[in-house]
Design an enzyme around this catalytic site. Structure first.
Site, PDB file in Angstrom:
ATOM      1  N   PHE A   1      16.373   0.946  23.275  1.00  0.00           N
ATOM      2  CA  PHE A   1      17.217   2.307  23.294  1.00  0.00           C
ATOM      3  C   PHE A   1      18.173   1.636  24.368  1.00  0.00           C
ATOM      4  CE2 PHE A   1      18.748   6.037  25.600  1.00  0.00           C
ATOM      5  CZ  PHE A   1      19.147   6.492  24.462  1.00  0.00           C
TER       6      PHE A   1
ATOM      7  N   ASP B   1      17.993  -4.926  30.083  1.00  0.00           N
ATOM      8  CA  ASP B   1      17.969  -3.685  30.029  1.00  0.00           C
ATOM      9  C   ASP B   1      16.920  -2.934  30.950  1.00  0.00           C
ATOM     10  OD1 ASP B   1      18.095  -0.753  30.223  1.00  0.00           O
ATOM     11  OD2 ASP B   1      19.029  -0.600  28.051  1.00  0.00           O
TER      12      ASP B   1
ATOM     13  N   LYS C   1      19.472   5.358  36.131  1.00  0.00           N
ATOM     14  CA  LYS C   1      18.006   6.311  36.236  1.00  0.00           C
ATOM     15  C   LYS C   1      17.784   6.348  37.610  1.00  0.00           C
ATOM     16  CE  LYS C   1      16.213   6.459  31.374  1.00  0.00           C
ATOM     17  NZ  LYS C   1      16.570   7.912  31.336  1.00  0.00           N
TER      18      LYS C   1
END
Length: 412
Positions: free
Chosen positions: A141, A226, A255
């Site tokens: 993702f 990532d 995040k």
């Protein structure tokens, strides 16, 4: 017009919001540390952190102070000028990483978009015109922009949005032989998460991580990590790649970087950064003073040795506690993950029922997550105490006991 706040409930969402989310009936209104309170004043322990975002808990005083101070100075200037908080944050991130250059954005999707564009732009400038393939992995993702969902390896996020950007190949995660067969002179980048978060909290094996690095170097392909979810202390080191002994060429993070304030970054080297010259990419809000002032305060707190040591200790406590629950109630298989990003796969008898566990935990005052229908995901604050972790495990124990006492429902 009344100056009083409008009365809103969960039903208001269905009336005024695009239905691309299905939020829980609970509406949080206040947070402090590892705790949340809803509209009815009920208290919850937060083992979700807004999907691994509020890594320092809710309303951390140093983040509140940084935001308040900057709000009284300067909010926004755009990138026609620079600003002091952005420069200070960029300096600190280069000190804490392999990188020497930073690009700021607002979300993990945007950071990844920048990384993928950098990979293709660099290849077009320094290699053959057909060196444009990006290799990614199934169950990955990487965000929700069209480019990011196309690189991510989950078809459910791309269906109905075709035609998709081309030149992207997906391979099985942790399968080095598949990568050895697929990578070629036409590959400009390989992108991977050190722990696949949305894809089930599945860590890369050390052999795979080292092999990917070797193959990227061999084929002059950029290795993009990532670390949107695993970065900023979540794994127990500031970035998770440190635990594999691997240095990527490009790293994306978001995040936990802002502790809840939207901010993201792409980190890379001097040589690679030169490929994104003036005018090639940009972001109106990226690197704005409010976001970067808060992020710097968060980074300084996360980078403290005491914080990272706590992540390791509390991660082990959580792992032991959930493993005991697995043995007692038979809901889970062996946990996986790093630090305070852990996933509990459902056992064969409870296949597909991770959401039931999350719902039961909420009834007992504990907020957790899923990572697909098969895995319960836990990502509590990096600052959670031993006593708070024990309290959360007691609440999870009560939820598991409740589920185990119910008549068994067949999923087959």
């Amino acid at each position: 017009m009344s100056a009083l706040p409008m009365s809103v409930t969960r039903k208001t969402f269905d009336q005024v919001m695009v239905p691309n989310y299905a939020p829980n009936e609970i509406v949080p209104v206040r947070g402090e540390g590892v705790r949340l309170w809803d509209q009815q004043g009920r208290e919850y322990l937060d083992f979700a952190c807004g999907i691994a975002v509020t890594g320092l808990g809710h309303c951390h005083p140093k983040l509140v102070a940084a935001l308040t101070a900057q709000a009284n100075r300067l909010w926004h200037v755009s990138n026609v000028m620079t600003n002091e908080p952005a420069l200070r944050l960029a300096q600190r991130l280069t000190e804490l990483s392999f990188a020497s250059k930073v690009f700021f954005a607002n979300s993990g999707s945007e950071a990844n978009e920048a990384a993928f564009k950098l990979a293709r732009k660099h290849a077009s400038l320094h290699h053959a015109p057909d060196k444009r393939e990006i290799i990614a992995f199934h169950n990955a993702f990487h965000g929700r922009t069209l480019f990011a969902v196309s690189v991510g390896g989950q078809a459910k996020y791309t269906q109905g949005f075709e035609p998709l950007p081309g030149g992207i190949t997906h391979l099985p995660f942790n399968d080095l032989s598949a990568l050895e067969q697929a990578i070629s002179a036409k590959t400009c980048a390989v992108v991977m998460e050190p722990v696949q978060g949305e894809g089930g909290v599945t860590p890369a094996t050390r052999e795979f991580a080292l092999g990917v690095r070797r193959l990227c170097t061999q084929h002059q392909a950029l290795l993009i990590y990532d670390e949107v979810q695993t970065g900023n202390g979540r794994s127990g080191t500031f970035f998770a790649h440190e635990q594999y002994g691997v240095v990527p060429d490009v790293l994306t993070t978001a995040k936990g970087l802002g502790g809840g304030f939207p901010v993201a970054a792409m980190l890379t080297t001097d040589d690679l950064a030169a490929s994104l010259g003036f005018g090639t990419h940009g972001s109106t809000y990226g690197g704005n003073p409010l976001a970067t002032a808060v992020a710097l305060a968060a980074v300084e707190e996360i980078a403290r040795p005491e914080t990272l040591a706590n992540v390791a200790a509390r991660g082990e406590q959580l792992r032991r506690g959930v493993s005991e629950l697995a043995g007692r109630y038979g809901l889970f298989e062996e946990l996986r993950g790093l630090g305070l990003l852990l996933g509990a796969p459902m056992s064969a008898a409870w296949r597909g029922r991770a959401k039931d566990v999350v719902t039961a935990c909420l009834r007992h005052g504990l907020w957790t997550l899923v990572a697909g229908p098969e895995v319960v995901r836990m990502a509590p604050s990096l600052l959670i105490t031993e006593a708070e972790m024990a309290e959360g495990l007691r609440r999870m124990d009560a939820a598991c006991a409740e589920l185990a006492a119910l008549p068994r429902v067949s999923n087959g």
